[in-house]
Motif scaffolding. Structure first.
Motif, PDB file in Angstrom:
ATOM      1  N   HIS A  36       0.808  -1.216   0.000  1.00 16.14           N
ATOM      2  CA  HIS A  36       0.000   0.000   0.000  1.00 16.14           C
ATOM      3  C   HIS A  36       0.843   1.269   0.000  1.00 16.14           C
ATOM      4  CE1 HIS A  36      -3.596  -2.369   0.521  1.00 16.14           C
ATOM      5  NE2 HIS A  36      -2.992  -3.032   1.487  1.00 16.14           N
ATOM      6  N   TYR A  99      -4.028  11.734   1.020  1.00 15.04           N
ATOM      7  CA  TYR A  99      -4.343  10.933  -0.166  1.00 15.04           C
ATOM      8  C   TYR A  99      -4.585  11.841  -1.372  1.00 15.04           C
ATOM      9  CZ  TYR A  99      -6.654   7.804  -3.411  1.00 15.04           C
ATOM     10  OH  TYR A  99      -6.987   7.094  -4.531  1.00 15.04           O
ATOM     11  N   ASP A 106      -1.632   4.269  -0.953  1.00 17.48           N
ATOM     12  CA  ASP A 106      -2.883   4.227  -1.703  1.00 17.48           C
ATOM     13  C   ASP A 106      -4.020   4.473  -0.705  1.00 17.48           C
ATOM     14  OD1 ASP A 106      -3.267   1.797  -0.342  1.00 17.48           O
ATOM     15  OD2 ASP A 106      -2.904   0.552  -2.111  1.00 17.48           O
ATOM     16  N   LEU A 107      -5.256   4.551  -1.184  1.00 16.48           N
ATOM     17  CA  LEU A 107      -6.379   4.876  -0.297  1.00 16.48           C
ATOM     18  C   LEU A 107      -6.522   3.841   0.818  1.00 16.48           C
ATOM     19  CD1 LEU A 107      -8.689   6.729   0.451  1.00 16.48           C
ATOM     20  CD2 LEU A 107     -10.154   5.454  -1.154  1.00 16.48           C
ATOM     21  N   THR A 108      -6.362   2.585   0.494  1.00 15.21           N
ATOM     22  CA  THR A 108      -6.448   1.538   1.516  1.00 15.21           C
ATOM     23  C   THR A 108      -5.391   1.745   2.591  1.00 15.21           C
ATOM     24  OG1 THR A 108      -7.325  -0.015  -0.098  1.00 15.21           O
ATOM     25  CG2 THR A 108      -6.401  -0.954   1.913  1.00 15.21           C
ATOM     26  N   GLY A 109      -4.187   2.088   2.200  1.00 14.08           N
ATOM     27  CA  GLY A 109      -3.118   2.349   3.160  1.00 14.08           C
ATOM     28  C   GLY A 109      -3.447   3.507   4.089  1.00 14.08           C
ATOM     29  N   HIS A 110      -4.017   4.576   3.534  1.00 15.84           N
ATOM     30  CA  HIS A 110      -4.408   5.715   4.371  1.00 15.84           C
ATOM     31  C   HIS A 110      -5.523   5.334   5.327  1.00 15.84           C
ATOM     32  CE1 HIS A 110      -1.911   8.978   2.953  1.00 15.84           C
ATOM     33  NE2 HIS A 110      -2.139   8.613   1.705  1.00 15.84           N
ATOM     34  N   LEU A 111      -6.474   4.544   4.868  1.00 15.80           N
ATOM     35  CA  LEU A 111      -7.573   4.127   5.744  1.00 15.80           C
ATOM     36  C   LEU A 111      -7.073   3.184   6.830  1.00 15.80           C
ATOM     37  CD1 LEU A 111     -10.464   3.750   3.146  1.00 15.80           C
ATOM     38  CD2 LEU A 111     -10.012   5.655   4.718  1.00 15.80           C
ATOM     39  N   MET A 112      -6.126   2.324   6.510  1.00 14.49           N
ATOM     40  CA  MET A 112      -5.528   1.459   7.529  1.00 14.49           C
ATOM     41  C   MET A 112      -4.747   2.297   8.537  1.00 14.49           C
ATOM     42  SD  MET A 112      -4.516  -2.050   5.454  1.00 14.49           S
ATOM     43  CE  MET A 112      -2.908  -1.468   5.126  1.00 14.49           C
ATOM     44  N   ASP A 113      -4.070   3.332   8.058  1.00 15.15           N
ATOM     45  CA  ASP A 113      -3.347   4.230   8.946  1.00 15.15           C
ATOM     46  C   ASP A 113      -4.322   4.933   9.892  1.00 15.15           C
ATOM     47  OD1 ASP A 113      -0.783   5.396   9.705  1.00 15.15           O
ATOM     48  OD2 ASP A 113      -1.580   7.269   8.896  1.00 15.15           O
TER      49      ASP A 113
END
Length: 139
Positions: A36, A99, A106-113
């Protein structure tokens, strides 16, 4: 601002933030974020002195904000709510702006963060609230 409750909450929160940050971002996120990361901007070896100083400043600010926000009602629930609001502001708000403006994750990485930030700030908020709860009655 420099009450016994605030200063003790600052010290305890600094320690919790440092250790929890290391566990969440230093250990757990390393494998979670694989795939991500868009651009790896992170240092190979972080400067722990500045991490501790940053945690101290953040803990002092959070403790002051919590003291004003809670208005004398100190409990784990109040601390968790406070932490969730901080995570919404600092975690999700920042993640969406980053983002939109940077090539870090990526967007998934930011949401996981953001999920990691939610855990981080909720636990920190609970710790601050419990310190206030134990110390403010004695002031």
């Amino acid at each position: 601002m420099f009450s016994k409750s605030n200063l003790l909450a600052t010290v305890v929160a600094t320690i919790v933030m440092f250790l929890l940050g290391y566990l969440l971002w230093g250990i757990a996120a390393e494998s979670l974020m694989d795939g991500h990361v868009v651009t790896d901007i992170f240092k190979e070896e972080p400067d722990f002195v500045f991490i501790i100083l940053g945690n101290l400043v953040a803990a002092f600010a959070l403790s002051n904000l919590y003291g004003k926000w809670a208005r004398g009602h100190h409990s784990a629930k109040e601390g968790a709510q406070f932490g969730a609001w901080i995570a919404l502001f600092a975690g999700l708000g920042t993640a969406l702006i980053q983002y939109a403006t940077a090539n870090m994750f990526d967007l998934t990485g930011h949401l996981m963060d953001f999920v990691l930030a939610l855990v981080y700030f909720v636990v920190t908020g609970v710790v601050i609230a419990l310190v206030y709860q134990k110390t403010s009655a004695k002031e």
